[in-house]
Design a protein around this motif. Sequence first.
Motif, PDB file in Angstrom:
ATOM      1  N   ARG A 119       0.841  -1.212   0.000  1.00 13.24           N
ATOM      2  CA  ARG A 119       0.000   0.000   0.000  1.00 13.24           C
ATOM      3  C   ARG A 119       0.866   1.249   0.000  1.00 13.24           C
ATOM      4  O   ARG A 119       0.585   2.206  -0.718  1.00 13.24           O
ATOM      5  CB  ARG A 119      -0.941  -0.001   1.210  1.00 13.24           C
ATOM      6  N   LYS A 120       1.926   1.246   0.810  1.00  8.86           N
ATOM      7  CA  LYS A 120       2.820   2.412   0.852  1.00  8.86           C
ATOM      8  C   LYS A 120       3.506   2.628  -0.491  1.00  8.86           C
ATOM      9  O   LYS A 120       3.700   3.758  -0.930  1.00  8.86           O
ATOM     10  CB  LYS A 120       3.871   2.251   1.964  1.00  8.86           C
ATOM     11  N   LYS A 163       2.299   1.766  -3.430  1.00  7.94           N
ATOM     12  CA  LYS A 163       1.284   2.282  -4.358  1.00  7.94           C
ATOM     13  C   LYS A 163       1.034   3.764  -4.081  1.00  7.94           C
ATOM     14  O   LYS A 163       0.908   4.566  -5.007  1.00  7.94           O
ATOM     15  CB  LYS A 163      -0.010   1.481  -4.252  1.00  7.94           C
ATOM     16  N   SER A 164       0.972   4.134  -2.812  1.00  5.33           N
ATOM     17  CA  SER A 164       0.780   5.541  -2.454  1.00  5.33           C
ATOM     18  C   SER A 164       1.939   6.387  -2.966  1.00  5.33           C
ATOM     19  O   SER A 164       1.736   7.489  -3.501  1.00  5.33           O
ATOM     20  CB  SER A 164       0.649   5.702  -0.932  1.00  5.33           C
ATOM     21  N   ARG A 218       1.665   6.918  -6.686  1.00  2.00           N
ATOM     22  CA  ARG A 218       0.659   7.939  -7.028  1.00  2.00           C
ATOM     23  C   ARG A 218       1.231   9.338  -6.833  1.00  2.00           C
ATOM     24  O   ARG A 218       1.057  10.212  -7.679  1.00  2.00           O
ATOM     25  CB  ARG A 218      -0.591   7.741  -6.178  1.00  2.00           C
ATOM     26  N   LEU A 219       1.905   9.553  -5.713  1.00  2.68           N
ATOM     27  CA  LEU A 219       2.521  10.851  -5.451  1.00  2.68           C
ATOM     28  C   LEU A 219       3.554  11.174  -6.530  1.00  2.68           C
ATOM     29  O   LEU A 219       3.580  12.279  -7.076  1.00  2.68           O
ATOM     30  CB  LEU A 219       3.184  10.844  -4.066  1.00  2.68           C
ATOM     31  N   GLY A 224       8.629   3.234  -4.601  1.00  2.00           N
ATOM     32  CA  GLY A 224       7.291   3.201  -5.173  1.00  2.00           C
ATOM     33  C   GLY A 224       7.039   1.955  -5.994  1.00  2.00           C
ATOM     34  O   GLY A 224       7.957   1.232  -6.358  1.00  2.00           O
ATOM     35  N   THR A 267      -9.614   8.433  -2.029  1.00  3.49           N
ATOM     36  CA  THR A 267      -8.931   8.617  -0.740  1.00  3.49           C
ATOM     37  C   THR A 267      -7.437   8.838  -0.931  1.00  3.49           C
ATOM     38  O   THR A 267      -6.842   9.723  -0.302  1.00  3.49           O
ATOM     39  CB  THR A 267      -9.172   7.391   0.169  1.00  3.49           C
ATOM     40  N   GLU A 268      -6.825   8.047  -1.801  1.00  8.79           N
ATOM     41  CA  GLU A 268      -5.385   8.167  -2.032  1.00  8.79           C
ATOM     42  C   GLU A 268      -5.019   9.549  -2.586  1.00  8.79           C
ATOM     43  O   GLU A 268      -4.044  10.156  -2.159  1.00  8.79           O
ATOM     44  CB  GLU A 268      -4.919   7.081  -2.996  1.00  8.79           C
ATOM     45  N   TYR A 269      -5.785  10.042  -3.556  1.00  5.67           N
ATOM     46  CA  TYR A 269      -5.446  11.328  -4.168  1.00  5.67           C
ATOM     47  C   TYR A 269      -5.834  12.509  -3.280  1.00  5.67           C
ATOM     48  O   TYR A 269      -5.203  13.569  -3.352  1.00  5.67           O
ATOM     49  CB  TYR A 269      -6.013  11.444  -5.585  1.00  5.67           C
ATOM     50  N   ASP A 304      -5.297  12.310  -0.127  1.00  6.16           N
ATOM     51  CA  ASP A 304      -4.071  12.305   0.696  1.00  6.16           C
ATOM     52  C   ASP A 304      -2.914  12.991  -0.029  1.00  6.16           C
ATOM     53  O   ASP A 304      -2.126  13.712   0.588  1.00  6.16           O
ATOM     54  CB  ASP A 304      -3.677  10.881   1.085  1.00  6.16           C
ATOM     55  N   VAL A 305      -2.803  12.770  -1.338  1.00  3.11           N
ATOM     56  CA  VAL A 305      -1.770  13.456  -2.120  1.00  3.11           C
ATOM     57  C   VAL A 305      -2.014  14.964  -2.063  1.00  3.11           C
ATOM     58  O   VAL A 305      -1.084  15.751  -1.873  1.00  3.11           O
ATOM     59  CB  VAL A 305      -1.726  12.945  -3.576  1.00  3.11           C
TER      60      VAL A 305
END
Length: 160
Positions: free
Chosen positions: A14-15, A17-18, A21-22, A62, A125-127, A129-130
């Motif tokens: 998950r980290k 993938k996060s 995305r960033l 990543g 949710t992920e974006y 957070d970005v």
Amino acid sequence: MSSLHGNLSGNQRRKMKSAARLYAVQALFQMEHSAQTVEAVRREFLDHRFGATYEGQEMLDGDIDLFDRLLEQAVNYQAAIDQLTDRALVAKWPLGRIDPTLRALFRAAGAELQIADAPPKVVITEYVDVARAFFEGGKEPKFVNAVLDHMAREAQPEAF
């Protein structure tokens, strides 16, 4: 799943993938501002960001596959993603008038919504957070949430 990720915990994946995305948002921003090709920016990120140490801080490792797919999808389908984003924005704020970081974020998120590997709620949710990472304390995360919710409902109506 590739064998490279086979020994990682769910939290580590998950980290990664996060982080991907960033990095995709940063790469798309950089491409828009530097007129560099997707391949040049991709190579720079893989060589100097993914797991590198920068100014004494270790950068996150990543998910390279996700990063590649987001960049490729965002570049190849930018016009369609931008149209999707424009329809989600209020009439007074066309995509060309919004902050370039948000434009890059909407392109990466739009790309991921079209790939449809992750549920729309996870992507949103992920974006968001970005957006929080780039706009600490601002109203942008709520704005991003609203725009991405609209985009997701149009891109993947069956998921709602």
